[in-house]
Design a protein around this motif. Structure first.
Motif, PDB file in Angstrom:
ATOM      1  N   GLY A   1       0.827  -1.198   0.000  1.00 39.44           N
ATOM      2  CA  GLY A   1       0.000   0.000   0.000  1.00 39.44           C
ATOM      3  C   GLY A   1       0.856   1.240   0.000  1.00 39.44           C
ATOM      4  N   VAL A   2       0.190   2.394   0.090  1.00 38.96           N
ATOM      5  CA  VAL A   2       0.888   3.664   0.053  1.00 38.96           C
ATOM      6  C   VAL A   2       1.239   4.114   1.471  1.00 38.96           C
ATOM      7  CG1 VAL A   2      -0.188   4.366  -2.106  1.00 38.96           C
ATOM      8  CG2 VAL A   2      -1.289   4.947   0.075  1.00 38.96           C
ATOM      9  N   THR A   3       1.993   5.214   1.575  1.00 41.11           N
ATOM     10  CA  THR A   3       2.388   5.721   2.874  1.00 41.11           C
ATOM     11  C   THR A   3       1.178   6.250   3.643  1.00 41.11           C
ATOM     12  OG1 THR A   3       2.832   7.909   1.934  1.00 41.11           O
ATOM     13  CG2 THR A   3       4.690   6.380   2.087  1.00 41.11           C
ATOM     14  N   GLY A   4       1.290   6.258   4.967  1.00 35.56           N
ATOM     15  CA  GLY A   4       0.214   6.783   5.800  1.00 35.56           C
ATOM     16  C   GLY A   4       0.100   5.983   7.080  1.00 35.56           C
ATOM     17  N   ALA A   5      -0.343   6.660   8.129  1.00 37.70           N
ATOM     18  CA  ALA A   5      -0.462   6.002   9.426  1.00 37.70           C
ATOM     19  C   ALA A   5      -1.507   4.895   9.372  1.00 37.70           C
ATOM     20  CB  ALA A   5      -0.857   7.034  10.489  1.00 37.70           C
ATOM     21  N   ARG A   6      -1.256   3.810  10.060  1.00 39.35           N
ATOM     22  CA  ARG A   6      -2.236   2.728  10.166  1.00 39.35           C
ATOM     23  C   ARG A   6      -2.400   2.353  11.637  1.00 39.35           C
ATOM     24  NH1 ARG A   6       0.197   2.410   5.369  1.00 39.35           N
ATOM     25  NH2 ARG A   6      -0.983   1.741   3.561  1.00 39.35           N
ATOM     26  N   ASP A   7      -3.568   1.800  11.949  1.00 40.37           N
ATOM     27  CA  ASP A   7      -3.845   1.473  13.337  1.00 40.37           C
ATOM     28  C   ASP A   7      -2.903   0.388  13.850  1.00 40.37           C
ATOM     29  OD1 ASP A   7      -5.852   3.268  13.326  1.00 40.37           O
ATOM     30  OD2 ASP A   7      -7.445   1.801  12.967  1.00 40.37           O
ATOM     31  N   ARG A   8      -2.628  -0.566  12.981  1.00 44.88           N
ATOM     32  CA  ARG A   8      -1.777  -1.666  13.402  1.00 44.88           C
ATOM     33  C   ARG A   8      -0.629  -1.798  12.410  1.00 44.88           C
ATOM     34  NH1 ARG A   8      -4.771  -7.056  13.918  1.00 44.88           N
ATOM     35  NH2 ARG A   8      -5.423  -6.360  11.863  1.00 44.88           N
ATOM     36  N   VAL A   9       0.523  -2.193  12.924  1.00 42.68           N
ATOM     37  CA  VAL A   9       1.653  -2.442  12.040  1.00 42.68           C
ATOM     38  C   VAL A   9       1.385  -3.749  11.297  1.00 42.68           C
ATOM     39  CG1 VAL A   9       4.131  -2.868  11.940  1.00 42.68           C
ATOM     40  CG2 VAL A   9       3.206  -1.227  13.570  1.00 42.68           C
ATOM     41  N   SER A  10       1.705  -3.738  10.018  1.00 39.13           N
ATOM     42  CA  SER A  10       1.425  -4.897   9.181  1.00 39.13           C
ATOM     43  C   SER A  10       2.082  -6.162   9.725  1.00 39.13           C
ATOM     44  CB  SER A  10       1.942  -4.629   7.775  1.00 39.13           C
ATOM     45  OG  SER A  10       2.024  -5.824   7.053  1.00 39.13           O
ATOM     46  N   ASN A  11       1.332  -7.264   9.693  1.00 42.79           N
ATOM     47  CA  ASN A  11       1.920  -8.535  10.130  1.00 42.79           C
ATOM     48  C   ASN A  11       2.802  -9.154   9.047  1.00 42.79           C
ATOM     49  OD1 ASN A  11       0.019  -9.344   8.320  1.00 42.79           O
ATOM     50  ND2 ASN A  11      -1.322 -10.332   9.825  1.00 42.79           N
ATOM     51  N   LEU A  12       2.878  -8.465   7.891  1.00 43.19           N
ATOM     52  CA  LEU A  12       3.759  -8.945   6.838  1.00 43.19           C
ATOM     53  C   LEU A  12       5.211  -8.581   7.112  1.00 43.19           C
ATOM     54  CD1 LEU A  12       1.617  -7.820   3.740  1.00 43.19           C
ATOM     55  CD2 LEU A  12       1.817 -10.139   4.669  1.00 43.19           C
ATOM     56  N   ALA A  13       5.423  -7.580   7.999  1.00 41.06           N
ATOM     57  CA  ALA A  13       6.767  -7.035   8.181  1.00 41.06           C
ATOM     58  C   ALA A  13       7.775  -8.047   8.759  1.00 41.06           C
ATOM     59  CB  ALA A  13       6.709  -5.780   9.044  1.00 41.06           C
ATOM     60  N   PRO A  14       7.446  -8.764   9.851  1.00 42.75           N
ATOM     61  CA  PRO A  14       8.453  -9.679  10.415  1.00 42.75           C
ATOM     62  C   PRO A  14       8.899 -10.743   9.417  1.00 42.75           C
ATOM     63  CG  PRO A  14       6.573  -9.443  11.902  1.00 42.75           C
ATOM     64  CD  PRO A  14       6.206  -8.750  10.638  1.00 42.75           C
ATOM     65  N   GLU A  15       7.940 -11.267   8.662  1.00 41.14           N
ATOM     66  CA  GLU A  15       8.251 -12.305   7.688  1.00 41.14           C
ATOM     67  C   GLU A  15       9.172 -11.742   6.601  1.00 41.14           C
ATOM     68  OE1 GLU A  15       6.621 -12.507   4.387  1.00 41.14           O
ATOM     69  OE2 GLU A  15       7.393 -14.503   3.861  1.00 41.14           O
ATOM     70  N   LEU A  16       8.875 -10.494   6.156  1.00 40.41           N
ATOM     71  CA  LEU A  16       9.697  -9.866   5.117  1.00 40.41           C
ATOM     72  C   LEU A  16      11.115  -9.631   5.627  1.00 40.41           C
ATOM     73  CD1 LEU A  16      10.108  -8.495   2.374  1.00 40.41           C
ATOM     74  CD2 LEU A  16       9.148  -6.395   3.359  1.00 40.41           C
ATOM     75  N   VAL A  17      11.217  -9.109   6.852  1.00 44.12           N
ATOM     76  CA  VAL A  17      12.544  -8.839   7.417  1.00 44.12           C
ATOM     77  C   VAL A  17      13.347 -10.143   7.507  1.00 44.12           C
ATOM     78  CG1 VAL A  17      13.780  -8.105   9.503  1.00 44.12           C
ATOM     79  CG2 VAL A  17      11.864  -6.742   8.626  1.00 44.12           C
ATOM     80  N   ALA A  18      12.681 -11.214   7.917  1.00 43.41           N
ATOM     81  CA  ALA A  18      13.384 -12.498   8.017  1.00 43.41           C
ATOM     82  C   ALA A  18      13.894 -12.947   6.648  1.00 43.41           C
ATOM     83  CB  ALA A  18      12.449 -13.561   8.604  1.00 43.41           C
ATOM     84  N   ARG A  19      13.075 -12.748   5.611  1.00 48.75           N
ATOM     85  CA  ARG A  19      13.514 -13.159   4.272  1.00 48.75           C
ATOM     86  C   ARG A  19      14.690 -12.307   3.795  1.00 48.75           C
ATOM     87  NH1 ARG A  19       9.949 -13.243  -0.241  1.00 48.75           N
ATOM     88  NH2 ARG A  19       8.555 -11.653   0.637  1.00 48.75           N
ATOM     89  N   VAL A  20      14.671 -11.002   4.135  1.00 46.21           N
ATOM     90  CA  VAL A  20      15.780 -10.129   3.723  1.00 46.21           C
ATOM     91  C   VAL A  20      17.052 -10.529   4.480  1.00 46.21           C
ATOM     92  CG1 VAL A  20      16.619  -7.759   3.559  1.00 46.21           C
ATOM     93  CG2 VAL A  20      14.204  -8.246   3.155  1.00 46.21           C
ATOM     94  N   ARG A  21      16.896 -10.839   5.766  1.00 44.05           N
ATOM     95  CA  ARG A  21      18.050 -11.264   6.586  1.00 44.05           C
ATOM     96  C   ARG A  21      18.777 -12.449   5.966  1.00 44.05           C
ATOM     97  NH1 ARG A  21      18.887  -7.561  10.117  1.00 44.05           N
ATOM     98  NH2 ARG A  21      17.359  -7.295  11.765  1.00 44.05           N
ATOM     99  N   ALA A  22      17.994 -13.327   5.359  1.00 45.40           N
ATOM    100  CA  ALA A  22      18.589 -14.527   4.778  1.00 45.40           C
ATOM    101  C   ALA A  22      19.427 -14.197   3.546  1.00 45.40           C
ATOM    102  CB  ALA A  22      17.480 -15.517   4.404  1.00 45.40           C
ATOM    103  N   SER A  23      19.231 -12.964   3.027  1.00 43.03           N
ATOM    104  CA  SER A  23      19.909 -12.571   1.787  1.00 43.03           C
ATOM    105  C   SER A  23      21.113 -11.668   1.989  1.00 43.03           C
ATOM    106  CB  SER A  23      18.918 -11.807   0.901  1.00 43.03           C
ATOM    107  OG  SER A  23      18.413 -12.613  -0.089  1.00 43.03           O
TER     108      SER A  23
END
Lengths: 266, 417
Positions: A184-206
């Protein structure tokens, strides 16, 4: 000692790591609401504890941005913001001893001339450039130009990026990897996306590069949540909202709250 | 400087010389890859092709006729002018060709929702139509200025079951509608396909949209051989993003003796700054995902375009047109509002065809072109759309008073009975 941009970013992340905390990264567009006021606003971010500042280059068609940042850049452009304004704000940040990078859509850099832009940004004390609409496939000329000035070319990864793409992006990125936490686009959201930890883990592996997470973070609690697993927390729209509501004092207060969240997270 | 470096990438897929490419948020790259794969698999799949061809014949009404415009031709120095009648397609313009192709691809990818941008509303209507036909959800983004001047098409889209979002940012026209559609797509890409309406945007859109409109060029080529026994001297079309032009040009691009002529919107005059003449007054830059000619200031900020025609009111143009322009294969000229409206009236009164105002720019170009090529020349114009949607604008332009009391009049009649 003459630090290069890539080294500056590396050392500020290393410093935070030695303190066992994540970096706080704040965004504001240059020239918002006016050039003079934007200098005061980024200085307030520095005073409030922001470790690294993204200076936005206002652009007429910001595809990645939600309404808050759209309105801010429109206002900046209406008040005459140009790439020169960006360099002025970058200098102000560097003078406070905080690391500045630029966030810019691609066309203004291409029109400025990519070598000229890299050179002038380096002269102003800039350390790198985040390019949200430049794909790595189109990015080769820019990667070369940035490299010539030891500026960090900072590319984004998204939850939809394949592992293969993440790996290729990490190979050409320097400084840190910008992980867009949500589709999505920039902007405040009520909750931080639950996609973030999984993405960070995948980037860490790289990669061994630091990973900063952005999109949707607006308060200290959210910052603290991300700071548990990411190397940097990026806040943009919330700073614009704070500037609109409370000016310099509002921005300083938000920076303090976010810095508090980042510092107590681990 | 940058253009030279960019030229080095000219052989990458999705590029036309230094133009085209993909300048998009990373979040969209996987969707574009998925689309690219679905497009290539689809157009190689006999089942997909036959489904599309059946719809073109039974639903759109293809092939569209090639009509000799004798009386209009008298005003083009007597040249033999032919209209490729895309106005007779279902929904009233060429737009349906591309939309049916993309909507079938959306289904193939398992997406349940399609979104679109629209300027004149023709693409929005076509997209809403395909959504209704295939049972897909549909949202259309349209600049607030355009919802005003193309109110009829807004109503058509709503009747067809689409949600119409009026975009009040920027110049409130097509450019801003594309921005909003892109923002929607970044957030909804799992379930949603973005049916981009013209030959611009990130790869594979320019190639794919041209492909689905290439039926215009193929049919025209066969039809002109059937009536004239030879190739035309020139083929002509109006150029906003440039999809109707690219569809027609594609049938003749390899015939070096057939001139390709495009007509962009000169608005109130290129010298006034109020126009949409990208080739006359734009420079290479990046807009909406592609490198192409863009109306921009010295800092790379997009400059607002202007045209009486909502469909041509766009500060960018398809990247293949940019390349055809630079290589000299196609020639682009601009046509002002007033010249277009004169041609609009002339076509209506000599041929009994009320064209879209977009198309009227091409008609004005053909009047010039006939004089240039002479009475023995054969010219095909893509009559890309019909003008029903433009009746209010035209009435204002020509000072025709619209009766607002049609219903009142009929009540009076029944009372007098």
């Amino acid at each position: 000692m003459n630090h290069t941009g890539v080294d500056l970013i590396g050392s500020v992340f290393a410093q935070a790591k030695s303190e066992n905390r994540a970096l706080l990264i704040g965004y504001l567009p240059a020239g918002f609401p006016t050039l003079g006021e934007s200098v005061a606003l980024v200085e307030a971010m520095c005073d409030g504890g922001v470790d690294l500042i993204e200076v936005g280059l206002p652009y007429s068609d910001p595809l990645m941005d939600g309404p808050v940042i759209q309105q801010a850049v429109d206002q900046a452009l209406g008040n005459g913001a140009t790439p020169q304004s960006v360099l002025t704000v970058v200098k102000a940040v560097a003078n406070r001893g905080v690391v500045p990078v630029v966030m810019s859509y691609w066309n203004p850099i291409e029109q400025f001339g990519i070598d000229a832009f890299a050179h002038e940004l380096q002269q102003a004390g800039g350390a790198g450039v985040i390019t949200p609409d430049l794909t790595i496939e189109e990015g080769q000329p820019w990667i070369a130009a940035a490299g010539g000035q030891d500026l960090a070319p900072i590319f984004l990864v998204a939850p939809s990026s394949t592992n293969e793409r993440i790996s290729r992006i990490c190979q050409v990125t320097q400084g840190f990897v910008y992980a867009a936490s949500t589709m999505g686009v920039t902007g405040a959201r009520d909750r931080v996306s639950n996609l973030a930890p999984e993405l960070v883990a995948r980037v860490r592996a790289s990669t061994d590069l630091p990973i900063a997470v952005g999109l949707g973070v607006s308060n200290g609690a959210q910052a603290a949540e991300i700071a548990k697993y990411a190397d940097g927390v990026i806040v943009g729209s919330a700073f614009v909202t704070a500037a609109n509501a409370g000016g310099v004092a509002g921005v300083r207060e938000l920076a303090r709250e976010l810095a508090g969240g980042v510092h107590r997270a681990r | 400087m940058s253009t030279t470096q960019a030229n080095l990438q000219g052989d990458l897929p999705g590029h036309y010389g230094p133009y085209g490419g993909r300048f998009v948020p990373e979040a969209l790259t996987s969707a574009l890859d998925q689309l690219d794969a679905a497009f290539r698999a689809g157009v190689a799949d006999p089942e997909f092709i036959s489904r599309l061809v059946d719809l073109e014949r039974d639903y759109t009404g293809r092939p569209s006729p090639l009509t000799r415009a004798r009386r209009f031709g008298e005003h083009c120095a007597g040249a033999r002018i032919y209209f490729k009648r895309e106005d007779l397609n279902h929904t009233g313009s060429h737009k349906i060709n591309n939309v049916l192709g993309q909507a079938l691809l959306a289904q193939r990818m398992g997406k349940t929702r399609i979104i679109a941008e629209t300027g004149a509303g023709q693409h929005g209507v076509a997209t809403a139509t395909a959504a209704a036909l295939l049972g897909l959800q549909c949202t259309v983004y349209m600049g607030a200025e355009d919802t005003r001047r193309q109110a009829l098409n807004v109503a058509r889209m709503k009747i067809l079951g689409a949600e119409v979002v009026s975009v009040a940012t920027g110049n409130m026209t097509l450019k801003d509608a594309i921005n909003e559609a892109m923002r929607d797509w970044v957030a909804s890409v799992d379930s949603t396909h973005y049916v981009l309406g013209t030959v611009t945007g990130p790869a594979p859109f320019p190639e794919m949209v041209r492909h689905f409109h290439s039926v215009i060029g193929r049919e025209s080529r066969e039809q002109i051989f059937a009536v004239e026994g030879r190739l035309p001297d020139a083929v002509a079309a109006c150029v906003g993003g440039g999809s109707n032009a690219m569809g027609l040009f594609s049938g003749f691009i390899d015939d070096a003796n057939v001139q390709l002529r495009g007509y962009e919107a000169g608005g109130e005059g290129v010298e006034t700054g109020r126009h949409a003449a990208r080739f006359a007054a734009g420079t290479p830059g990046v807009l909406h995902g592609a490198r192409t000619y863009v109306m921009q200031d010295e800092w790379g900020q997009t400059v607002p375009s202007h045209s009486i025609s909502a469909g041509l009111d766009y500060p960018g143009v398809g990247p293949e047109h940019a390349w055809l322009h630079d290589t000299g294969r196609a020639i682009y000229e601009s046509v002002n509002d007033s010249e277009a409206m004169d041609a609009f009236a002339l076509c209506s009164r000599t041929e009994g065809i009320i064209p879209a105002i977009e198309t009227a720019h091409g008609l004005a170009g053909v009047i010039r072109l006939g004089k240039e090529l002479g009475p023995d020349s054969v010219i095909i114009l893509n009559l890309s759309g019909r003008g029903d949607k433009d009746v209010a604008t035209a009435a204002r332009w020509f000072g025709i008073e619209l009766e607002h009391s049609e219903f009142g009049a009929s009540i009076e009649l029944s009372e007098g009975r």
